[in-house]
Design a protein around this motif. Structure first.
Motif, mmCIF file in Angstrom:
data_model
loop_
_atom_site.group_PDB
_atom_site.id
_atom_site.type_symbol
_atom_site.label_atom_id
_atom_site.label_comp_id
_atom_site.label_asym_id
_atom_site.label_seq_id
_atom_site.Cartn_x
_atom_site.Cartn_y
_atom_site.Cartn_z
ATOM 1 N N ASP A 41 0.850 -1.181 0.000
ATOM 2 C CA ASP A 41 0.000 0.000 0.000
ATOM 3 C C ASP A 41 0.889 1.236 0.000
ATOM 4 O O ASP A 41 1.585 1.501 0.977
ATOM 5 N N GLU A 42 0.891 1.961 -1.099
ATOM 6 C CA GLU A 42 1.714 3.165 -1.238
ATOM 7 C C GLU A 42 0.867 4.372 -0.848
ATOM 8 O O GLU A 42 -0.067 4.743 -1.554
ATOM 9 N N TRP A 43 1.185 4.998 0.285
ATOM 10 C CA TRP A 43 0.419 6.146 0.759
ATOM 11 C C TRP A 43 0.913 7.447 0.153
ATOM 12 O O TRP A 43 0.195 8.435 0.148
ATOM 13 N N GLY A 44 2.139 7.490 -0.296
ATOM 14 C CA GLY A 44 2.692 8.701 -0.879
ATOM 15 C C GLY A 44 3.221 9.665 0.168
ATOM 16 O O GLY A 44 3.502 9.287 1.303
ATOM 17 N N VAL A 45 3.330 10.926 -0.207
ATOM 18 C CA VAL A 45 3.891 11.943 0.685
ATOM 19 C C VAL A 45 2.831 12.380 1.688
ATOM 20 O O VAL A 45 1.707 12.715 1.305
ATOM 21 N N ARG A 46 3.212 12.352 2.955
ATOM 22 C CA ARG A 46 2.329 12.790 4.037
ATOM 23 C C ARG A 46 3.121 13.636 5.012
ATOM 24 O O ARG A 46 4.324 13.467 5.172
ATOM 25 N N LYS A 47 2.427 14.506 5.690
ATOM 26 C CA LYS A 47 3.057 15.339 6.707
ATOM 27 C C LYS A 47 3.325 14.484 7.941
ATOM 28 O O LYS A 47 2.492 13.693 8.355
ATOM 29 N N LEU A 48 4.514 14.650 8.509
ATOM 30 C CA LEU A 48 4.881 13.922 9.722
ATOM 31 C C LEU A 48 4.256 14.605 10.936
ATOM 32 O O LEU A 48 4.016 15.820 10.923
ATOM 33 N N ALA A 49 4.018 13.855 11.986
ATOM 34 C CA ALA A 49 3.460 14.425 13.208
ATOM 35 C C ALA A 49 4.446 15.393 13.858
ATOM 36 O O ALA A 49 4.039 16.360 14.500
ATOM 37 N N TYR A 50 5.723 15.123 13.688
ATOM 38 C CA TYR A 50 6.781 16.001 14.197
ATOM 39 C C TYR A 50 7.970 15.886 13.258
ATOM 40 O O TYR A 50 8.114 14.902 12.539
ATOM 41 N N ASP A 51 8.813 16.910 13.244
ATOM 42 C CA ASP A 51 9.977 16.899 12.357
ATOM 43 C C ASP A 51 10.962 15.810 12.759
ATOM 44 O O ASP A 51 11.234 15.616 13.939
ATOM 45 N N ILE A 52 11.493 15.125 11.760
ATOM 46 C CA ILE A 52 12.539 14.131 11.953
ATOM 47 C C ILE A 52 13.715 14.586 11.098
ATOM 48 O O ILE A 52 13.570 14.726 9.884
ATOM 49 N N ASN A 53 14.849 14.825 11.723
ATOM 50 C CA ASN A 53 16.033 15.333 11.009
ATOM 51 C C ASN A 53 15.700 16.575 10.187
ATOM 52 O O ASN A 53 16.117 16.707 9.043
ATOM 53 N N TYR A 54 14.923 17.460 10.759
ATOM 54 C CA TYR A 54 14.513 18.726 10.140
ATOM 55 C C TYR A 54 13.659 18.530 8.896
ATOM 56 O O TYR A 54 13.580 19.418 8.050
ATOM 57 N N GLU A 55 13.017 17.404 8.775
ATOM 58 C CA GLU A 55 12.102 17.139 7.664
ATOM 59 C C GLU A 55 10.683 17.048 8.202
ATOM 60 O O GLU A 55 10.446 16.440 9.245
#
Length: 93
Positions: A41-55
């Motif tokens: 299941d490819e969900w694609g680009v989603r916003k993270l709940a919090y930044d990880i490594n400034y992403e």
């Protein structure tokens, strides 16, 4: 005896979506070499709940597969040392 697993993989998109897809194909081949893949299941680009490594965004995949329990430790070890992998979680179904 093979067991059923589900893995959620989150890849970095700072080098583009194509780099995230290429990274996933590498892990898909690793799973196919050591087990059998069911649903991907490819969900694609989603916003993270919090930044990880400034992403703030990641490319999500959910993979169902069956493999020997010994493979999971190696799978997670390789995920942990690969650049471009932000997070992962493997659960037994």
């Amino acid at each position: 005896m093979a067991k059923n697993y589900e893995a959620m993989l989150v890849f970095s998109v700072k080098n583009g979506e194509d780099a995230a897809k290429a990274n996933f194909e590498k892990f898909k081949a690793l799973i196919e070499k050591n087990g059998t893949i069911g649903n991907v299941d490819e969900w694609g680009v989603r916003k993270l709940a919090y930044d990880i490594n400034y992403e703030s965004e990641g490319y999500y995949y959910v993979v169902e597969f069956s493999a020997e329990p010994e493979f999971i430790a190696e799978f997670e070890r390789v995920l942990g040392i690969t650049d471009g992998v932000l997070r992962f979680l493997t659960t037994s179904k």
